[in-house]
Scaffold this motif. Sequence first.
Motif, PDB file in Angstrom:
ATOM      1  N   ALA A 319      63.467  99.937  65.322  1.00  0.00           N
ATOM      2  CA  ALA A 319      63.962  98.962  64.931  1.00  0.00           C
ATOM      3  C   ALA A 319      63.859  98.274  65.346  1.00  0.00           C
ATOM      4  O   ALA A 319      62.131  97.686  65.719  1.00  0.00           O
ATOM      5  CB  ALA A 319      64.834  99.438  65.840  1.00  0.00           C
ATOM      6  N   VAL A 320      64.024  97.097  63.759  1.00  0.00           N
ATOM      7  CA  VAL A 320      63.478  95.171  64.242  1.00  0.00           C
ATOM      8  C   VAL A 320      64.328  94.817  64.587  1.00  0.00           C
ATOM      9  O   VAL A 320      66.017  95.432  63.788  1.00  0.00           O
ATOM     10  CB  VAL A 320      63.123  95.328  62.609  1.00  0.00           C
ATOM     11  N   VAL A 360      61.738  90.485  65.739  1.00  0.00           N
ATOM     12  CA  VAL A 360      61.090  89.157  65.307  1.00  0.00           C
ATOM     13  C   VAL A 360      62.537  87.561  64.443  1.00  0.00           C
ATOM     14  O   VAL A 360      63.375  87.888  64.569  1.00  0.00           O
ATOM     15  CB  VAL A 360      61.224  89.653  63.483  1.00  0.00           C
ATOM     16  N   ALA A 361      61.364  86.822  64.026  1.00  0.00           N
ATOM     17  CA  ALA A 361      62.245  85.972  63.340  1.00  0.00           C
ATOM     18  C   ALA A 361      62.871  86.289  63.212  1.00  0.00           C
ATOM     19  O   ALA A 361      64.397  85.777  62.544  1.00  0.00           O
ATOM     20  CB  ALA A 361      61.762  84.628  63.138  1.00  0.00           C
ATOM     21  N   ALA A 362      62.925  86.609  61.700  1.00  0.00           N
ATOM     22  CA  ALA A 362      63.972  87.199  60.919  1.00  0.00           C
ATOM     23  C   ALA A 362      63.563  88.500  60.024  1.00  0.00           C
ATOM     24  O   ALA A 362      62.074  88.402  59.417  1.00  0.00           O
ATOM     25  CB  ALA A 362      63.960  85.902  59.618  1.00  0.00           C
ATOM     26  N   LEU A 363      64.660  88.913  59.747  1.00  0.00           N
ATOM     27  CA  LEU A 363      63.971  90.273  58.785  1.00  0.00           C
ATOM     28  C   LEU A 363      64.517  90.147  57.614  1.00  0.00           C
ATOM     29  O   LEU A 363      64.863  89.052  56.732  1.00  0.00           O
ATOM     30  CB  LEU A 363      65.421  91.386  58.673  1.00  0.00           C
ATOM     31  N   PRO A 364      63.044  90.192  57.032  1.00  0.00           N
ATOM     32  CA  PRO A 364      62.564  90.518  55.869  1.00  0.00           C
ATOM     33  C   PRO A 364      63.775  90.951  54.784  1.00  0.00           C
ATOM     34  O   PRO A 364      64.205  91.948  55.040  1.00  0.00           O
ATOM     35  CB  PRO A 364      61.460  91.720  55.619  1.00  0.00           C
ATOM     36  N   LEU A 365      63.834  90.171  53.141  1.00  0.00           N
ATOM     37  CA  LEU A 365      64.705  89.844  52.439  1.00  0.00           C
ATOM     38  C   LEU A 365      64.774  90.688  51.013  1.00  0.00           C
ATOM     39  O   LEU A 365      62.933  90.032  50.856  1.00  0.00           O
ATOM     40  CB  LEU A 365      66.108  89.289  52.215  1.00  0.00           C
ATOM     41  N   CYS A 366      65.073  91.463  50.150  1.00  0.00           N
ATOM     42  CA  CYS A 366      64.219  91.716  48.842  1.00  0.00           C
ATOM     43  C   CYS A 366      65.859  91.185  47.787  1.00  0.00           C
ATOM     44  O   CYS A 366      65.679  91.571  46.754  1.00  0.00           O
ATOM     45  CB  CYS A 366      63.999  93.178  48.960  1.00  0.00           C
ATOM     46  N   GLY A 367      67.101  90.645  48.789  1.00  0.00           N
ATOM     47  CA  GLY A 367      68.310  90.308  47.911  1.00  0.00           C
ATOM     48  C   GLY A 367      69.511  89.554  48.349  1.00  0.00           C
ATOM     49  O   GLY A 367      68.293  89.140  49.694  1.00  0.00           O
ATOM     50  N   ILE A 371      68.523  93.297  53.138  1.00  0.00           N
ATOM     51  CA  ILE A 371      66.678  93.794  54.605  1.00  0.00           C
ATOM     52  C   ILE A 371      66.604  94.679  52.821  1.00  0.00           C
ATOM     53  O   ILE A 371      66.646  95.891  52.643  1.00  0.00           O
ATOM     54  CB  ILE A 371      68.005  94.424  55.624  1.00  0.00           C
ATOM     55  N   ASP A 372      65.068  94.647  53.550  1.00  0.00           N
ATOM     56  CA  ASP A 372      64.287  94.987  52.525  1.00  0.00           C
ATOM     57  C   ASP A 372      63.827  96.187  53.979  1.00  0.00           C
ATOM     58  O   ASP A 372      62.430  95.807  54.965  1.00  0.00           O
ATOM     59  CB  ASP A 372      63.014  94.286  52.503  1.00  0.00           C
ATOM     60  N   ARG A 373      64.507  96.959  53.500  1.00  0.00           N
ATOM     61  CA  ARG A 373      64.368  98.172  54.365  1.00  0.00           C
ATOM     62  C   ARG A 373      62.682  99.023  54.269  1.00  0.00           C
ATOM     63  O   ARG A 373      61.915  99.293  55.063  1.00  0.00           O
ATOM     64  CB  ARG A 373      65.239  99.541  54.336  1.00  0.00           C
ATOM     65  N   ALA A 374      62.349  98.641  53.532  1.00  0.00           N
ATOM     66  CA  ALA A 374      60.664  99.596  52.991  1.00  0.00           C
ATOM     67  C   ALA A 374      60.186  98.592  53.436  1.00  0.00           C
ATOM     68  O   ALA A 374      58.431  99.256  54.500  1.00  0.00           O
ATOM     69  CB  ALA A 374      60.557  99.255  51.681  1.00  0.00           C
ATOM     70  N   ALA A 375      59.711  96.897  53.797  1.00  0.00           N
ATOM     71  CA  ALA A 375      59.165  96.338  54.460  1.00  0.00           C
ATOM     72  C   ALA A 375      58.825  96.558  55.817  1.00  0.00           C
ATOM     73  O   ALA A 375      58.134  96.121  56.182  1.00  0.00           O
ATOM     74  CB  ALA A 375      59.887  95.017  53.777  1.00  0.00           C
ATOM     75  N   VAL A 376      60.344  96.397  56.177  1.00  0.00           N
ATOM     76  CA  VAL A 376      60.234  96.847  57.904  1.00  0.00           C
ATOM     77  C   VAL A 376      59.862  98.348  58.082  1.00  0.00           C
ATOM     78  O   VAL A 376      59.013  98.386  58.766  1.00  0.00           O
ATOM     79  CB  VAL A 376      62.581  96.557  58.303  1.00  0.00           C
ATOM     80  N   ALA A 377      59.452  98.891  57.740  1.00  0.00           N
ATOM     81  CA  ALA A 377      59.376 100.861  57.438  1.00  0.00           C
ATOM     82  C   ALA A 377      57.393 100.488  57.808  1.00  0.00           C
ATOM     83  O   ALA A 377      57.352 100.941  58.750  1.00  0.00           O
ATOM     84  CB  ALA A 377      59.892 101.660  56.831  1.00  0.00           C
TER      85      ALA A 377
END
Length: 385
Positions: A319-320, A360-367, A371-377
């Motif tokens: 988890a992030v 993390v400060a903020a989760l990566p987004l793709c839209g 949340i950009d799950r691939a980037a988190v993984a």
Amino acid sequence: MRLIPIDGTPAAVRVLRRALGDALAGSGATVLPVGPGQSGDFARPDVAVEQGAALVVRTSGSTGTPKGVLLSAAALRASAEATHRRLGGPGTWLLALPAQHIAGAQVVVRSIMAGTDLSVMAAGGFRGRAFAEAASDVLGAMGPRYTSLVPTQLTRLLDEGGDALAALRAFDAVLVGGAATSAATLARAREAGVRVVTTYGMSETAGGCVYDGAPLDGVRVRIVDGLVHLGGPTLALGYRLDPTATASAFVDGWFRTSDLGRLHSGTLEILGRADDVINTGGVKIAAAAVERVLTGQPGIADACVVGLPDPEWGQRVAAVVSPSRRPHRTNEHQVDETAALAAVRAELGPAATPRVLRVVAALPLCGPGKIDRAAVAKLLADENR
């Protein structure tokens, strides 16, 4: 096809609004809004558009390669009209979302259908003061006043309070979608007097088509093998230049989503995505369930749970999370990782408890809000090699 560059300025949105108005009336070209950094040849404007398409929108690509969704004028009108019927009639809208995505584009369509002015919040970082300023024109209009947000924006306005929250309270309805909104955030918003309405839908359904768990007029919902299927007049025609994907997803008047769900007396509950189920040691864990527990803990604003390869267990839960935080008070909230993990263990059991937890400060987004799950993984995999 007409490409409309969307740079976040009110001027660009005005161009889009005129083009969409012509397309809805059947007197203009198919519209393709293109956001910053997006390739103009994404949907091959040099190739004839499939018959009946008024708008092409790009999917977020949160679970794979983005597709071009073909939406007819009839589907866009049906969605806008059903939304206004559910909310209390046509009204004046504030656009606070990127107009190249379906949620933002539908705010534009609703304003066209309502025959009202559209207020636009310029891009450049979402802040409460800018929201309140953009909302002032809408809140001075006669009749219902509406806006549409993603959960991150809602949380930020609640955190900032003051004029931002006062403006938010003044709307007759605040649609929230694009991603799951935690129960804690919804409760907090409603306790603050915000008339929040949760929405579920996607580009393939012309945006949100289920509000607060109840389908809009004409929308059909069924559960097949645990997956949500959607039907009705808001469905897309298919995917741009992709007949194979179209034939797989759109079958006999139904769109087959990848979302797990269940119906309770006609009310839809989304349980997460089928491809987000983690198999650890033979036990299947829904990532959404773990995320729900994590975001319910003090100090945690957002969470993303993924499965990482594990030589012994097949996959391990990771988890992030990002902390809740108010502007200029960066140390106000600290994430108690031990308590968060203990809460997951107590509610969902040992198998669901993340073996890896990163703040993390903020989760990566793709839209917008996705949340950009691939980037988190990838982030977690790189750190745990």
